[in-house]
Design a protein around this motif. Sequence first.
Motif, PDB file in Angstrom:
ATOM      1  N   ASN A  93      16.679 -21.155  34.376  1.00 30.72           N
ATOM      2  CA  ASN A  93      15.934 -19.894  34.434  1.00 30.72           C
ATOM      3  C   ASN A  93      15.335 -19.553  33.083  1.00 30.72           C
ATOM      4  OD1 ASN A  93      16.473 -19.547  37.108  1.00 30.72           O
ATOM      5  ND2 ASN A  93      18.272 -18.245  36.769  1.00 30.72           N
ATOM      6  N   GLU A  94      16.161 -19.750  32.071  1.00 31.22           N
ATOM      7  CA  GLU A  94      15.728 -19.477  30.708  1.00 31.22           C
ATOM      8  C   GLU A  94      14.505 -20.328  30.372  1.00 31.22           C
ATOM      9  OE1 GLU A  94      19.255 -18.934  27.912  1.00 31.22           O
ATOM     10  OE2 GLU A  94      18.127 -20.586  26.997  1.00 31.22           O
ATOM     11  N   TRP A  95      14.571 -21.596  30.742  1.00 29.57           N
ATOM     12  CA  TRP A  95      13.510 -22.556  30.476  1.00 29.57           C
ATOM     13  C   TRP A  95      12.225 -22.167  31.211  1.00 29.57           C
ATOM     14  CZ3 TRP A  95      12.287 -26.123  27.133  1.00 29.57           C
ATOM     15  CH2 TRP A  95      11.290 -27.061  27.447  1.00 29.57           C
ATOM     16  N   SER A  96      12.367 -21.772  32.461  1.00 24.00           N
ATOM     17  CA  SER A  96      11.188 -21.389  33.240  1.00 24.00           C
ATOM     18  C   SER A  96      10.501 -20.199  32.603  1.00 24.00           C
ATOM     19  CB  SER A  96      11.576 -21.028  34.671  1.00 24.00           C
ATOM     20  OG  SER A  96      12.201 -22.121  35.276  1.00 24.00           O
ATOM     21  N   LYS A  97      11.304 -19.247  32.208  1.00 22.00           N
ATOM     22  CA  LYS A  97      10.747 -18.052  31.591  1.00 22.00           C
ATOM     23  C   LYS A  97       9.997 -18.428  30.310  1.00 22.00           C
ATOM     24  CE  LYS A  97      12.189 -13.277  31.092  1.00 22.00           C
ATOM     25  NZ  LYS A  97      13.312 -12.352  31.074  1.00 22.00           N
ATOM     26  N   TYR A  98      10.614 -19.289  29.544  1.00 19.69           N
ATOM     27  CA  TYR A  98      10.049 -19.729  28.271  1.00 19.69           C
ATOM     28  C   TYR A  98       8.704 -20.425  28.484  1.00 19.69           C
ATOM     29  CZ  TYR A  98       9.659 -22.498  23.976  1.00 19.69           C
ATOM     30  OH  TYR A  98       9.219 -23.097  22.834  1.00 19.69           O
ATOM     31  N   THR A  99       8.713 -21.401  29.377  1.00 20.22           N
ATOM     32  CA  THR A  99       7.490 -22.174  29.568  1.00 20.22           C
ATOM     33  C   THR A  99       6.380 -21.324  30.161  1.00 20.22           C
ATOM     34  OG1 THR A  99       8.436 -22.986  31.626  1.00 20.22           O
ATOM     35  CG2 THR A  99       8.515 -24.468  29.754  1.00 20.22           C
ATOM     36  N   ASN A 100       6.738 -20.425  31.060  1.00 24.47           N
ATOM     37  CA  ASN A 100       5.707 -19.552  31.630  1.00 24.47           C
ATOM     38  C   ASN A 100       5.087 -18.663  30.568  1.00 24.47           C
ATOM     39  OD1 ASN A 100       5.805 -20.484  34.245  1.00 24.47           O
ATOM     40  ND2 ASN A 100       7.479 -19.098  34.811  1.00 24.47           N
ATOM     41  N   THR A 101       5.929 -18.182  29.686  1.00 26.54           N
ATOM     42  CA  THR A 101       5.427 -17.309  28.623  1.00 26.54           C
ATOM     43  C   THR A 101       4.495 -18.068  27.695  1.00 26.54           C
ATOM     44  OG1 THR A 101       7.568 -16.219  28.709  1.00 26.54           O
ATOM     45  CG2 THR A 101       6.132 -15.594  26.915  1.00 26.54           C
ATOM     46  N   VAL A 102       4.896 -19.272  27.325  1.00 21.95           N
ATOM     47  CA  VAL A 102       4.067 -20.098  26.452  1.00 21.95           C
ATOM     48  C   VAL A 102       2.735 -20.383  27.121  1.00 21.95           C
ATOM     49  CG1 VAL A 102       3.826 -22.384  25.411  1.00 21.95           C
ATOM     50  CG2 VAL A 102       5.981 -21.152  25.210  1.00 21.95           C
ATOM     51  N   LYS A 104       1.253 -18.633  29.357  1.00 24.04           N
ATOM     52  CA  LYS A 104       0.438 -17.434  29.395  1.00 24.04           C
ATOM     53  C   LYS A 104      -0.309 -17.240  28.096  1.00 24.04           C
ATOM     54  CE  LYS A 104       0.273 -12.535  29.431  1.00 24.04           C
ATOM     55  NZ  LYS A 104       0.711 -11.367  28.712  1.00 24.04           N
ATOM     56  N   ILE A 105       0.432 -17.440  26.989  1.00 22.12           N
ATOM     57  CA  ILE A 105      -0.195 -17.222  25.694  1.00 22.12           C
ATOM     58  C   ILE A 105      -1.298 -18.240  25.438  1.00 22.12           C
ATOM     59  CG2 ILE A 105       0.236 -17.218  23.200  1.00 22.12           C
ATOM     60  CD1 ILE A 105       2.980 -16.034  23.839  1.00 22.12           C
ATOM     61  N   LEU A 106      -1.054 -19.471  25.859  1.00 21.02           N
ATOM     62  CA  LEU A 106      -2.044 -20.510  25.606  1.00 21.02           C
ATOM     63  C   LEU A 106      -3.264 -20.392  26.510  1.00 21.02           C
ATOM     64  CD1 LEU A 106       0.165 -23.703  25.061  1.00 21.02           C
ATOM     65  CD2 LEU A 106      -1.014 -22.337  23.344  1.00 21.02           C
ATOM     66  N   GLU A 107      -2.960 -20.001  27.781  1.00 21.46           N
ATOM     67  CA  GLU A 107      -4.072 -20.065  28.738  1.00 21.46           C
ATOM     68  C   GLU A 107      -4.494 -18.710  29.248  1.00 21.46           C
ATOM     69  OE1 GLU A 107      -2.695 -22.626  31.812  1.00 21.46           O
ATOM     70  OE2 GLU A 107      -2.385 -24.328  30.470  1.00 21.46           O
ATOM     71  N   GLY A 108      -3.789 -17.670  28.886  1.00 25.07           N
ATOM     72  CA  GLY A 108      -4.153 -16.353  29.385  1.00 25.07           C
ATOM     73  C   GLY A 108      -3.669 -16.181  30.818  1.00 25.07           C
ATOM     74  N   GLY A 109      -3.742 -14.942  31.340  1.00 23.19           N
ATOM     75  CA  GLY A 109      -3.307 -14.724  32.713  1.00 23.19           C
ATOM     76  C   GLY A 109      -1.961 -14.046  32.761  1.00 23.19           C
ATOM     77  N   THR A 110      -1.412 -13.888  33.986  1.00 18.34           N
ATOM     78  CA  THR A 110      -0.142 -13.166  34.102  1.00 18.34           C
ATOM     79  C   THR A 110       1.046 -14.134  34.083  1.00 18.34           C
ATOM     80  OG1 THR A 110      -0.492 -13.259  36.461  1.00 18.34           O
ATOM     81  CG2 THR A 110      -1.007 -11.180  35.362  1.00 18.34           C
TER      82      THR A 110
END
Lengths: 115, 455
Positions: A93-102, A104-110
Amino acid sequence: MKIDKSLLSGSTTMLILKLIEKKDMYGYQMIDELSKQSNNIFELKAGTLYPLLHNLEKRQMVHSYEVKADSSKVRKYYSITKKGRGLLKEKHNEWSKYTNTVKKILEGGTICEPA
Amino acid sequence: MNQPDKIKAYLDKVCEQVRFRKAHNSIRNELNNHIIDQRDEYIQNDIDEEKATSKAIKQMGDPINIGTELDISYRPKIQWSIIIITSLIIIFGFILRYIVTKDIGYTHNFELRNSIISIILGIGLMTLMLYIDFTAIGKYSKAIYIILVLLTIFIHFSKFIFRIWMYIPALMILFPVIFSGIIYTLRNKGYAGIIISVISLVIPIIYLLIITLKGYSGILIAEIAFMSLSCFIILTTAVLNKWFNKKRYIGLLIICISILLITAAATLLFKHPYLTRKIPYMFDFVPHKSINSVIKIIIYRAKLIGTNSFPSIQEMYNHLYKTDYMVIYLISKYGWIAFIIYITIFTGFLIYAFRLSIKQKSVLAKLISQSILITYTVQIIRYTATNLGFPSFIKPGNLLFISYGNTAFVVNMILMGLLLSVFRTGEFTRDDKKLSTKNKFIQLSDDKIIINLRR
């Protein structure tokens, strides 16, 4: 393509636990399997793996047992414990949250929250 | 340097960093297997053996690094909380003994000096036991058992040595732990194992009863009974935990039948006219008739907090044989609050220690730690109950670390050291593999005759 080692180090515990989630394995087998499943991108070193395994066993995340391979060899196999499964889920879960956040920052979006 | 030597040199370097020696074999084996697997893969890729070995070793990484990381996982930990609680109990016991003897008018400096000697000796032995490999009890259980029995016999026949028979009750405190070692050796042997365990308990019981009947005041039937009780509780725990590998209820049935048979035999024995005369002295009925009325008065009249001055110290003096009745004395002098504190401390200690014991991974660690804690618990319950007046015909015995009795104190300290040793290294120990029926003394295998001298 060679990946920066520091990217792998944070998730090694999670990957190892995932490997033995379905099947008990011994050390060399884990390195081999990880290499195969990652198309040789992840080359885990023994020097990283064994201290990690012994530490996980101390924390009761994995359990080890010995099996006679042939007449002289005794192999140490590792199996995941109930506690270990909990840790795996948490790390995932921690990993998913991390990668999704990264992402988002790189590609924009929610940010997509894990289900 | 040939190939196996290179590997060994590497593994030696790794193990140098791991301070916990017992882990070395397992680590060596595991890393060796890895190196060999890696080497074999290189050989399959057409690299010659010598180069393959070197490459495989290099692939492992810096041996000092791996060793240091592994060392972290093998740090034995000492349970300081238990040591602290024990120290508090010992200090409390020391103060209490001082108060009691001062109030009663004992002016024996002799006792004080002996107390200090036994505390120092106890601490020394406890520390020694702490660093002993407790698995020796499992490995050498039969030898230790035989030595203990022979020692008891030797003491019995050495009456000429001043008061040496007083050591027998102290040795009896050690017996349940030895018994747990025997159970460990007999585990996996099913019902036969249970029965042999019972027999190994009955032999000392019979022997101790014989020497008691011969007129020793050093051992009382009560001591034998409580030692047996501790052992039966340990055996029951083993059966309930399925360590004998058989159905629980049949195992329990065997235990119940054994207890009934022993009790029946003992009762018939005591009906013998010669023995009936001796019973009061074996249980110390006679001196204790009046202590029970004193106890009843104290319980009836004790306050929650504060002194109740009736009965007077002088009245209790006759019965407070050294420190047999310290708990009821506490209640009389300080009120029920003292009793509540006493119960809380001991119960807290036992619960905490039992939890640590249950968490142990190996059967041997569980057996040894539980047997020690059961021994302690039986001591405490017996002392507390008899201090409160029931059962009225049994002597209170020894109270863990508190009542006077230097030999018992030292023995209890030895047990404490052993307990701490189990908690220190228990998680790194593994039970011996099940002895397969194939591991006979002589066996035929691969056209060879193999004689097993181990085990």
